[in-house]
Structure formats: C-alpha cells, structure tokens
Scaffold this motif. Structure first.
Motif, short mmCIF file in Angstrom:
data_model
loop_
_atom_site.label_atom_id
_atom_site.label_comp_id
_atom_site.label_asym_id
_atom_site.label_seq_id
_atom_site.Cartn_x
_atom_site.Cartn_y
_atom_site.Cartn_z
N ASP A 147 9.75 -68.92 23.62
CA ASP A 147 9.55 -70.07 22.72
C ASP A 147 9.99 -69.60 21.34
O ASP A 147 9.34 -68.74 20.72
N ILE A 148 11.13 -70.13 20.85
CA ILE A 148 11.71 -69.59 19.61
C ILE A 148 10.95 -70.02 18.36
O ILE A 148 11.08 -69.39 17.31
N GLU A 149 10.14 -71.08 18.45
CA GLU A 149 9.35 -71.49 17.28
C GLU A 149 8.11 -70.62 17.12
O GLU A 149 7.79 -70.14 16.04
N LYS A 150 7.42 -70.40 18.23
CA LYS A 150 6.22 -69.55 18.18
C LYS A 150 6.57 -68.07 18.28
O LYS A 150 5.74 -67.21 18.07
N MET A 151 7.84 -67.80 18.69
CA MET A 151 8.29 -66.43 18.94
C MET A 151 7.33 -65.73 19.91
O MET A 151 6.78 -64.67 19.63
#
Length: 335
Positions: free
Chosen positions: A201-205
């Motif tokens: 998940d690139i937003e939450k990393m």
C-alpha cells in the motif's frame, strides 16, 4: 456412458476434482458437503509448522519461567496436533471419498511422529506442502531442493500411506527434483502451491496481502511443467493446482499429463455447484471426442510427443511475440 475415474497417488478417484487444502475443508461437515457436490477427494486444511512454532514461541515470551514455558509449549503443540487428528478421524467417518491430510512444513524436524499419527487416524494419503523461499545468500546450490528430499525421506520412513509433494514454482529445475522425489518414494507431485501474495500500500507504506484467489491465467505455468515433467518422469502421479476455474481447465490439465486437479479459488467464487458443472463439461467433452475414459487422453499433449515440445519449451517465446508485434504494427499503420 464415459467414465471420469482416475488414479492419483495410488488412490482410486471417481473423478479428477480434488478440493484443495483451505478453510473449505477445515471440518468434517465441510468435506462431506464436497463429497455430496461430487468431488473425487478432499485435502484437509493444512497444519502449519510455522504456525505451531510461532504460537508456542509467543508463549515463551509471555512467561519468564523456563519450565512453565516448556510445559505450555508442549501443551499447545499437543492440543493443535490433537485437534488435527480429530479432524482426520471425523472426516474419515463421514466421507467415503479419499481424505488426504496436509502438512505445511519448512524442515524435516518432528513431522515423522506426527505423520505416523495421521496415518493411524485413518488418512488415505498425506500431502506435504513445502512452502518456503530460498533466501539464504550463503546456501549451497541445490540446498533448497535437498530440503524437499530430506522432508520426504524422513516422513516416508514412518508411514506407508501415499505421500504427495506439493511444490512451489520457485525451483530452478522441477523435473530433476521430481525425479529425485520419485526415487525417494513420492506417490505424486502437485504443481504448484500458491504462496502468500505480497503487495504494498503506497499511501500507508505498508505491506498488504495481494490477490488471495487465483485466476485462469495462473494455469499456464503448471500446464507447462506438467507437460514437460510427465513425459520425463514416469511412475509418479501429477496434480495441477492454481488456475483451474472450469471444466475446460480440468481437460487441459489431463491433456498435459495430470491425473487430478486441486481446486480452491473457483469453489470460493462459484460455490459447491461448480463441481457438477465442471464434471458435466468434462463428460460432454469426452463424448464429443470419442473418449470413454480419462486414461485414453491423459498426457496426450505432453512433451513425449515431438509436435508439442516446441510449445512447451520457453525458447519459442520470441517467435510468438514477433508475430504478435507484426500484427499490431499493421494495426497502427491503418489508423
């Protein structure tokens, strides 16, 4: 009337559809449901070595007293194994189709004793699922494959029921490993297990689970390797797992050289009725092509037949892409 009977790992099945190890088969009632739906066999939900290790280790963290930690670890391990043996016994008492036990293991450790208990509980066969990655940069070439052989050899010393090896697709040479496993007494191999799918998940990393269920595109790799291996290594059964989403997939697997297919995702998506629909397709296909039994066409499209070798060997890939690119280039000129 054509017959869908097949022999897999020395077991006589009324048809090639095997419900693979999952939460669908975590109860005797669930297994009976699939027998009534028409399945040829069931693989019980796996007992995970890493799960037992993780849960017993978490108990050690929770208590400082070494002696009580040992006691709790032994108790929990015994309880988990006991629950599993109960599942085997209950499933066998309810079902008349073969019931295959399953262990997901990473080491050759203590599975020998437990494999013997599984046999005593009445399992018709045992599937060993070696679900791990080769990630040690200091490991010798072939050490990962050797682990499969070691696990099989230790289990075979303690049981006489058929042992099935479910392999991952992260092998440099599946054919060579299958030949070795056959030599050590494996009754069947299943190609391939589906490991946890990694995504980010690139937003939450954060790492998250990728797609849990397979799709029809996943069938390509097991088809290829079954087609190659079943021609090269005989006297062992082949099962295909991953990507069988209808009767057409079952037929493809059989033509490639498999004796059975392990199905899970299709059942999650379409329910029990999927089994009857898939079997009806296979039956009609057999009749349409004049086959009275599975044995008449199983392996008919494997690498034993010269005309199929090119299609199974990866080196032809560029040739197909040339044609694909050429066709599409013409499309662009016409715009």
């Amino acid at each position: 009337m054509s017959s869908l009977k097949t022999s897999f790992a020395g077991l006589d099945l009324k048809n090639p559809i095997v419900v693979s190890s999952s939460s669908l088969t975590d109860s005797a009632e669930g297994c009976l449901r699939f027998e009534k739906a028409g399945a040829g066999a069931v693989v019980l939900k796996s007992l995970f070595e890493e799960d037992i290790v993780r849960r017993t280790e978490s108990l050690t963290d929770a208590t400082a007293h070494a002696e009580s930690a040992d006691y709790l670890q032994g108790y929990l391990r015994g309880q988990m194994l006991g629950d599993y043996l109960k599942l085997v016994k209950e499933s066998k008492s309810l079902c008349s189709i073969p019931v295959i036990a399953s262990i997901c293991c990473c080491t050759a450790g203590e599975w020998t004793d437990f494999a013997r208990m599984i046999e005593e509980a009445g399992a018709d066969a045992l599937e060993l699922n070696v679900m791990s990655l080769a990630t040690d940069k200091a490991a010798a070439d072939g050490a990962f494959e050797q682990r499969h052989v070691d696990i099989l050899a230790s289990v075979k010393r303690s049981v006489s029921i058929p042992v099935i090896m479910k392999l991952g697709d992260n092998l440099s040479n599946p054919v060579s490993l299958i030949e070795r496993l056959r030599g050590y007494g494996a009754a069947a191999v299943v190609l391939f297990n589906r490991p946890y799918q990694t995504d980010i998940d690139i937003e939450k990393m954060e790492y998250v689970s990728g797609s849990v269920l397979s799709d029809g595109g996943d069938l390509s790799n097991p088809l290829r390797w079954t087609g190659i291996a079943s021609a090269a290594v005989k006297n062992i059964s082949y099962g295909i797992s991953g990507g069988v989403h209808g009767g057409e997939g079952v037929v493809k697997a059989l033509l490639a050289g498999a004796s059975a297919v392990e199905v899970c995702s299709a059942l999650y998506m379409a329910g029990d009725a999927w089994v009857a629909a898939a079997l009806e397709f296979v039956d009609k296909w057999q009749e349409r092509h004049g086959f009275e039994s599975v044995g008449e066409y199983r392996g008919r499209m494997n690498a034993a037949y010269g005309e199929h070798v090119d299609r199974l060997e990866r080196t032809q890939f560029l040739k197909y892409f040339e044609g694909f690119g050429h066709k599409h280039a013409h499309g662009h000129h016409g715009m």
